[in-house]
Design an enzyme around this catalytic site. Structure first.
Site, short mmCIF file in Angstrom:
data_model
loop_
_atom_site.label_atom_id
_atom_site.label_comp_id
_atom_site.label_asym_id
_atom_site.label_seq_id
_atom_site.Cartn_x
_atom_site.Cartn_y
_atom_site.Cartn_z
N VAL A 11 0.78 -1.03 -0.19
CA VAL A 11 -0.14 -0.16 -0.54
C VAL A 11 0.58 1.43 0.16
CG1 VAL A 11 -1.32 1.44 1.70
CG2 VAL A 11 -2.05 -0.84 0.86
N ASP A 30 10.94 3.79 5.63
CA ASP A 30 10.50 2.98 6.20
C ASP A 30 11.47 1.21 7.18
OD1 ASP A 30 9.07 -0.33 4.08
OD2 ASP A 30 10.49 -0.74 6.12
N LEU A 153 -7.26 -0.46 -2.36
CA LEU A 153 -6.02 -0.83 -3.78
C LEU A 153 -6.57 -2.47 -3.74
CD1 LEU A 153 -3.45 1.22 -3.03
CD2 LEU A 153 -5.09 1.84 -4.47
N ARG A 154 -6.51 -2.96 -5.26
CA ARG A 154 -6.04 -4.22 -5.41
C ARG A 154 -5.50 -4.54 -5.51
NH1 ARG A 154 -10.59 -4.10 -9.84
NH2 ARG A 154 -10.13 -2.30 -9.84
N GLU A 155 -4.82 -6.00 -6.02
CA GLU A 155 -3.53 -6.34 -5.57
C GLU A 155 -3.59 -6.31 -7.43
OE1 GLU A 155 -1.93 -8.00 -1.33
OE2 GLU A 155 -0.88 -8.61 -3.15
N PHE A 251 -17.67 -9.65 -8.71
CA PHE A 251 -17.42 -10.08 -7.31
C PHE A 251 -18.67 -11.19 -7.67
CE2 PHE A 251 -13.59 -8.55 -4.80
CZ PHE A 251 -13.07 -8.02 -6.10
N ALA A 254 -17.73 -17.77 -8.61
CA ALA A 254 -17.39 -18.46 -8.13
C ALA A 254 -16.52 -19.54 -8.32
CB ALA A 254 -18.76 -19.27 -8.74
N CYS A 262 -6.53 -8.76 2.55
CA CYS A 262 -7.34 -7.64 3.13
C CYS A 262 -8.61 -8.74 3.11
CB CYS A 262 -7.46 -7.17 1.63
SG CYS A 262 -5.56 -6.13 1.61
N ARG A 329 -0.37 -14.64 0.65
CA ARG A 329 -0.66 -14.37 1.79
C ARG A 329 -2.28 -14.52 1.54
NH1 ARG A 329 1.14 -8.33 3.85
NH2 ARG A 329 1.11 -8.03 1.02
C1 UDX Z 1 -0.86 -2.40 3.51
C2 UDX Z 1 -2.27 -2.19 4.70
O1 UDX Z 1 -1.21 -1.64 6.07
C3 UDX Z 1 -2.94 -2.57 5.56
O2 UDX Z 1 -3.65 -2.49 6.49
C4 UDX Z 1 -4.12 -3.77 4.04
O3 UDX Z 1 -4.74 -4.42 4.82
C5 UDX Z 1 -3.04 -4.91 3.57
O4 UDX Z 1 -2.02 -3.81 2.26
P1 UDX Z 1 0.52 -4.11 3.43
O5 UDX Z 1 1.66 -2.96 2.40
O6 UDX Z 1 0.39 -5.47 2.96
O7 UDX Z 1 -0.66 -3.54 4.38
O8 UDX Z 1 1.75 -4.29 4.64
P2 UDX Z 1 2.75 -4.61 3.94
O9 UDX Z 1 3.02 -5.29 2.80
O10 UDX Z 1 3.62 -5.59 4.88
O11 UDX Z 1 3.97 -3.38 4.32
C6 UDX Z 1 4.35 -2.69 5.47
C7 UDX Z 1 5.77 -1.91 5.74
O12 UDX Z 1 5.53 -1.55 6.81
C8 UDX Z 1 6.58 -3.32 6.01
O13 UDX Z 1 7.39 -2.72 4.09
C9 UDX Z 1 7.40 -3.30 7.20
O14 UDX Z 1 8.51 -3.12 7.07
C10 UDX Z 1 6.72 -1.10 7.20
N1 UDX Z 1 6.79 -0.90 9.00
C11 UDX Z 1 6.08 -1.87 8.82
C12 UDX Z 1 7.52 0.13 8.83
O15 UDX Z 1 8.56 0.82 7.67
N2 UDX Z 1 7.88 0.37 10.24
C13 UDX Z 1 6.80 -0.46 11.02
O16 UDX Z 1 6.94 -0.04 12.79
C14 UDX Z 1 6.25 -1.43 10.79
C1 UDX Z 2 -9.70 -6.16 -1.77
C2 UDX Z 2 -10.79 -5.87 -2.90
O1 UDX Z 2 -11.21 -5.32 -4.02
C3 UDX Z 2 -9.95 -3.58 -2.36
O2 UDX Z 2 -10.63 -3.01 -2.84
C4 UDX Z 2 -8.73 -3.95 -1.42
O3 UDX Z 2 -8.61 -2.36 -0.36
C5 UDX Z 2 -8.05 -4.88 -0.66
O4 UDX Z 2 -8.81 -5.72 -0.64
P1 UDX Z 2 -7.54 -7.66 -3.71
O5 UDX Z 2 -7.21 -8.96 -2.12
O6 UDX Z 2 -6.48 -7.60 -3.70
O7 UDX Z 2 -8.39 -6.40 -3.09
O8 UDX Z 2 -7.98 -9.00 -4.59
P2 UDX Z 2 -9.48 -8.91 -4.70
O9 UDX Z 2 -9.29 -8.67 -6.73
O10 UDX Z 2 -10.82 -8.08 -4.40
O11 UDX Z 2 -9.76 -10.39 -4.92
C6 UDX Z 2 -9.54 -10.36 -3.37
C7 UDX Z 2 -10.11 -12.41 -4.04
O12 UDX Z 2 -10.89 -12.72 -4.44
C8 UDX Z 2 -9.15 -13.09 -4.22
O13 UDX Z 2 -8.57 -14.21 -4.27
C9 UDX Z 2 -10.56 -13.39 -5.20
O14 UDX Z 2 -10.19 -14.95 -5.93
C10 UDX Z 2 -11.04 -13.61 -4.92
N1 UDX Z 2 -12.36 -13.68 -5.93
C11 UDX Z 2 -12.60 -12.66 -6.16
C12 UDX Z 2 -13.07 -14.48 -6.10
O15 UDX Z 2 -13.29 -15.72 -5.61
N2 UDX Z 2 -14.48 -14.39 -7.04
C13 UDX Z 2 -14.28 -13.00 -7.38
O16 UDX Z 2 -14.91 -12.81 -8.07
C14 UDX Z 2 -13.31 -11.83 -6.94
#
Ligand code: UDX
Ligand code: UDX
Length: 433
Positions: A11, A30, A153-155, A251, A254, A262, A329
């Protein structure tokens, strides 16, 4: 505007880069020195389509830099985002220790008025705790405001989701903070709805949206289970439902269930915070249960095809929790493969991006292959777990030759048509077909 983002993960890195793309001057901070080193050398620690080019462009333009020093970043920035991870604790609640640690470090280094914004997905009322933490550790008379600006954000689509959002949600409690946040998102004003509300509503919008999307997926997977007990086809049912614009066709796919960093985490955090607020969110517990059961149904389909799995070879296509990411994850493939191994099957697997990450999580007995054909070679069953585009287009003639007779496929993401597969001589099982 000068902005800092603490937490350069999926993110933080995308958000920081996109803010720079919008014309702001951004420092991404970071505490992982290795990660900052990679970024400073032009490397990208995560797989996200389009991100590398955007980082290079904005670093070259002098709008984007990387640091491990929050103090320096704070001195230079008017707005500072907290985008550190909020992983689930064993009891399902969100682990906010990183959010607290960063809030404290910001408090101790506040050089003047700043807006401290929570970008990470946090349970409602976290904004209050960030405020308490800063009050507790900030120097006397320090001026600041807290705000909430959740990420949607969707990955695999994160850059596009940031630059072309359906909406921007801003939670603020002062006019000054509101003005700062609107200035930050000014470049997006023309093309999206910017919703300004209070902090708790903004925090809830995130959890409520994510759990609604997860519920939609569990709902269609439940419908798929009913379709399997009738002559109905869940793809047709989903299409018919989706034509109602109040339902929409997104969404409703199936499959093997949802994974990712997330949905599973946000569901358990939401159930937990609701319980703490005195509301028992049974509906979301059922959404979780349907998702867990769906992965078991996929294993059942393999057993219905092969009978005993002991000694059988199964080819698994796709490991990442969804296409266009390397993120493992909570990927459905993890539970599915572990269950198949427990039944005595041996596994060959491939994934265009996530194999390296999968190796760190899955048992060593899993054999990794370069592509679908090598994976299928000599196997009794082909199991599709992630719907990567390249599997939709693979040469089914080659797959049929590679598989042992009778060539069998369990299509965990319904990427193929049952009639067509039968014509090609496959024993084919989909989800809800
Ligand atoms: C994000 C959002 O924070 C989370 O709420 C959402 O649900 C998923 O995406 P994400 O970016 O995926 O989490 O986490 P991650 O990829 O683990 O990145 C977190 C970063 O923060 C890491 O690079 C870690 O090194 C850094 N970090 C963590 C710091 O810089 N300081 C800290 O104290 C802890
Ligand atoms: C999700 C939300 O879409 C995004 O808005 C939020 O910020 C973070 O979480 P993400 O988890 O990156 O994004 O992926 P997404 O595209 O939402 O898919 C999540 C999971 O659902 C995946 O495992 C995907 O395979 C599954 N999925 C999605 C289904 O099984 N069926 C669907 O129709 C859509």
């Amino acid at each position: 505007m000068k902005t800092a983002i603490v937490g350069t993960g999926y993110v933080g890195l995308v958000s920081g880069t996109c803010f720079a793309e919008l014309g702001h001057e951004v420092i991404c901070v970071d505490n992982n020195e290795e990660k900052v080193k990679i970024l400073r050398e032009g490397g990208i620690p995560i797989y996200e389509p389009g991100l590398k080019e955007l980082v290079e462009k904005n670093v070259k333009a002098g709008r984007l830099s990387f640091s491990t020093d929050i103090k320096k970043a704070l001195e230079k920035s008017e707005v500072i985002f907290v985008a550190v991870n909020t992983p689930p604790l064993p009891d399902g609640s969100a682990d906010l220790c990183y959010v607290e640690a960063v809030s404290r470090e910001i408090a101790q280094n506040l050089p003047g008025y700043r807006v401290v914004v929570s970008k990470s997905t946090v349970p409602v009322e976290t904004g209050k705790w960030i405020k308490k933490t800063i009050d507790r550790y900030a120097p006397e008379g320090a001026e600041y405001d807290v705000a909430s600006n959740p990420e949607f954000l969707r990955e695999g689509k994160a850059v596009d989701d940031f630059l072309n959002p359906d909406r921007v949600v801003i939670g603020v409690e002062s006019q000054r903070a509101k003005e700062k946040m609107l200035e930050l998102y000014e470049p997006l004003k023309e093309k999206t709805e910017i919703l300004v509300t209070n902090i708790e509503s903004a925090e809830l919008i995130k959890h409520a949206s994510n759990s609604f999307l997860a519920m939609k997926i569990s709902y269609i997977n439940a419908i798929a289970n009913i379709c399997e007990r009738t002559e109905a086809d869940v793809q047709e049912v989903a299409r018919g439902m989706g034509l109602d614009e109040r339902i929409g066709n997104h969404f409703l796919q199936a499959g093997a269930g949802f994974g990712g960093s997330c949905f599973p985490k946000d569901l358990s955090a939401f159930i937990d915070i609701a319980a703490k607020l005195g509301y028992d969110f049974n509906l979301l517990r059922e959404v979780e249960k349907i998702n867990t059961d769906q992965k078991k149904h996929i294993v059942e389909k393999c057993k219905n095809t092969l009978w005993n799995l002991k000694g059988k070879k199964i080819a698994v296509l796709g490991l990442a929790f969804k296409p266009d990411t390397d993120d493992m994850r909570n990927a459905p493939a993890i539970d599915i493969i572990n269950d198949l191994l427990k039944e005595g099957a041996s596994i060959k697997a491939c994934d265009p991006q996530a194999a390296a990450n999968a190796k760190k999580i899955l048992p060593d007995s899993v054999e990794y292959c370069a592509d679908a054909y090598e994976t299928a070679q000599g196997c009794d069953l082909l199991l599709i777990v992630t719907d990567w585009e390249e599997y939709r287009n693979m040469d089914l003639g080659r797959i049929k030759k590679a598989l042992n007779d009778p060539p069998s496929i369990v299509d965990g993401r319904n990427i193929f048509d049952p009639e067509d597969m039968k014509k090609r001589g496959f024993h084919y099982t989909g989800v809800g077909r």
